[in-house]
Design an enzyme around this catalytic site. Structure first.
Site, PDB file in Angstrom:
ATOM      1  N   GLN A  48      47.236 -33.453 -10.029  1.00  0.00           N
ATOM      2  CA  GLN A  48      46.959 -32.200  -9.171  1.00  0.00           C
ATOM      3  C   GLN A  48      46.406 -31.205  -9.899  1.00  0.00           C
ATOM      4  OE1 GLN A  48      47.759 -32.175  -5.342  1.00  0.00           O
ATOM      5  NE2 GLN A  48      46.908 -34.461  -4.803  1.00  0.00           N
ATOM      6  N   MET A  76      13.781 -37.506   7.466  1.00  0.00           N
ATOM      7  CA  MET A  76      13.491 -36.706   6.507  1.00  0.00           C
ATOM      8  C   MET A  76      13.006 -37.183   4.981  1.00  0.00           C
ATOM      9  SD  MET A  76      11.320 -33.782   6.522  1.00  0.00           S
ATOM     10  CE  MET A  76      12.223 -32.151   7.568  1.00  0.00           C
TER      11      MET A  76
END
Length: 612
Positions: A135, A503
């Protein structure tokens, strides 16, 4: 002589780096933290837990609660919603690697809209940086182009000063997001707490001091006065910098004193009361037709904390074509003449500049007569008002917003996702104050609305907070429905469902011969009401018939706890006006229900012909 600041009660005590992080958050006035845990940030999470256990309020509540979302992107948007609604710095606390990279979008979103947040990321131990550890991600490199500043703390002795400096940078000048990357060993280090001190950043502070010292001179005021006196049709064009700079009260006083009409950008909504006679509401690509025509007709454009972005001045050479002069007030010198050349400008704190100018004009007895301009503005508002098919059998999205607005009266906090619903909300809601309108402006990030509403509810528990969302946008952060009920927040969520990317479909209809590539969601199986019920909403309803609208919305707004409402709207409803790419305001598309200037002139010509 000013008294020296009192010594911090914890000064000279030995604390862990994690405890120092939490104590500085408290010192900076942090009232809530949004974040998701993980291995590299666990020491700080533990410090937050212990701090809250030891510092409960008189009522037994946590002093600095940590709100856990479904994912880290939402935590960033919650911090942004808190900052936008309160004017304070929002705080996000996440782990290393994917936890930190999930916050890249909200960090960039805040940078684009000048929103102050501090994102604290865990990092692998200092010795392991660059080893591709578990990580690990190069957050300082990833975030550097997206944030106002990034700190990687490799010297534990500088942690406290770095924390304080991060808040200073986030909130001062042109606000923005600051990221602090803190390795796990720095969080675990035993350090002497100073209770004061910041990093030496002389260049930043010198530039900031120069801007703050830069008050309007008598000469500059006189030059502005000359431009204003020569004008018959002045117009204030106000952007998000007015709200970020807490300049709304000064601008309202200035506009009212001299009768100056005001139009705002999407980010400037609420600077002036949208119901005020001087307000023209929003200008730009989806601004009101009358605001855009007023820009076409003005002879002096006064720009306050706005930047002539492409959604406002898409064709800069044709923007405000009849303005003999343009003035520009901004706190960022980089914005002056960046897009549009101006004849007068001032770089400095906006509220101070407006008040200085107001005082100068008053001392000179300036009392303009703009009655003809006001009559012209009144005619524009009357002739080119927002409108839609009010007799349609299908539910019109505009009618949904009007119904909610009648009940909230311009007092509610409204957040949105991005798309058609965002523009309808901007057009049809009233906003009587600043910081009631929360939307992702420059980045246009779908999924912003729901987490931003959660952050806003923590910032303003006294306000009704409503997320106006679209079926496509809310999917991006649908997991935060559960966050609302987990913390029993009275956030109200409205999904205007037109079964697609509305949109995008509008653009495809207008510019791509109605080829709806990847924008049709009519085959999707999501039952939003069942999803809300599964997440614990006691109020979760759907409206499919026009006749239900008023009664169900009244029940929805009045409901005391978390409430969810889905409305099936007309899938062909569009956002108008619309200034398409490469178009000037004179070429604005007004749709079937808003009268364009060309149509009005044609009708007047026909009427005149009938007289003869």
């Amino acid at each position: 002589m000013s008294r020296p600041l009192a010594k911090h009660p914890l000064a000279s005590q030995t604390l862990s780096g994690a405890d120092i992080v939490v104590q500085v958050l408290a010192d900076e006035g942090t009232s809530v933290i949004f974040g998701y845990s993980g291995g590299a940030i666990l020491p700080t999470y533990d410090a937050v837990f212990r701090f809250n256990r030891e510092h409960r309020t008189a009522e037994g509540a946590e002093k600095m609660p940590l709100i856990v979302p479904a994912n880290e992107q939402a935590a960033g948007f919650m911090a942004a919603g808190y900052a936008r609604a309160s004017g304070k710095v929002g705080v996000c606390l996440v782990t290393s690697g994917p936890g930190a990279t999930n916050t890249v979008t909200p960090v960039r979103d805040c940078m684009a809209d000048s929103i102050p947040i501090v994102v604290i990321c865990g990092q692998v131990p200092t010795a392991a940086i660059g080893s591709d550890g578990f990580q690990e991600a190069p957050i300082s490199s990833i975030m550097a182009p997206c944030a106002k500043h990034v700190f990687l703390v490799t010297d534990a002795s500088k942690l406290e000063a770095t924390m304080r400096t991060a808040f200073e940078v986030a909130r001062t000048g042109r606000p923005g997001p600051v990221v602090i990357d803190i390795p796990k060993d720095v969080q675990n280090a035993n350090l002497v707490f100073q209770g004061e001190g910041v990093l030496p950043i002389p260049g930043y502070r010198a530039r900031l001091a120069e801007v703050n010292r830069n008050r309007l001179s008598a000469k500059a005021c006189s030059e502005f006065e000359a431009l204003l006196k020569a004008s018959e049709r002045p117009l204030l064009y106000v952007g998000g910098g007015a709200i970020n700079g807490n300049a709304a009260p000064a601008i309202r006083r200035f506009a009212e004193a001299y009768g100056l009409p005001v139009t705002t950008t999407l980010m400037g909504i609420g600077t002036v009361d949208t119901t005020d006679a001087l307000s023209l509401q929003m200008l730009g690509m989806h601004g009101t037709a009358y605001a855009n025509y007023a820009v076409e007709d003005c002879d002096f454009l006064i720009t306050l904390g706005a930047r002539f972005d492409d959604r406002v001045a898409g064709v800069p050479d044709k923007f405000a074509p009849h303005a003999k002069a343009i003035a520009h007030f901004d706190i960022d010198p980089a914005e002056i003449n960046k897009v549009k050349r101006v004849q007068w400008h001032h770089v400095g704190a906006l509220a101070l500049a407006i008040d200085d100018l107001h005082a100068h004009l008053q001392s000179r007895g300036f009392k303009p007569d703009y009655r003809a301009w006001h009559q012209h503005i009144g005619a524009l508002k009357s002739q080119h008002a927002l409108n839609y098919d009010r007799d349609a059998a299908t539910i019109q999205p505009y009618a949904v917003i009007e119904a909610i607005n009648r009940l909230t009266g311009g007092e509610a906090i409204v957040s949105t996702g991005v798309g058609q619903h965002q523009m309808w909300a901007a057009q049809y809601f009233d906003f009587k104050e600043p910081r009631l309108w929360l939307t992702s402006g420059s980045m246009g990030t779908m999924g912003f609305g729901l987490p931003a509403a959660i952050g806003a509810q923590f910032a303003r528990p006294d306000k009704i907070v409503i997320d106006i969302d679209g079926d496509a946008s809310i999917r991006m952060n649908l997991g935060e429905l559960e966050t609302v009920t987990t913390y029993n927040l009275p956030v109200k969520v409205v999904v205007l469902n037109n079964f697609g990317d509305g949109m995008v479909r509008q653009w495809q209809r207008l510019f791509f011969d109605s080829r709806y590539a990847a924008s049709d969601k009519s085959l999707h199986q999501k039952d939003f009401v069942k999803a809300a019920e599964a997440d614990g909403y006691a109020f979760a309803k759907r409206i499919t018939r026009k006749e239900e609208l008023e009664s169900v919305i009244a029940e929805f707004v009045a409901f005391k706890g978390p409430a969810f409402l889905e409305v099936h709207i007309d899938g062909d409803a569009g956002v108008y006006p619309m200034v398409g790419p490469g178009m000037s305001y004179a070429q604005m598309i007004t749709g079937d229900w808003i009268t364009s200037r060309d149509a009005l002139q044609t009708a007047e010509s026909v009427d005149k012909a009938d007289l003869f």
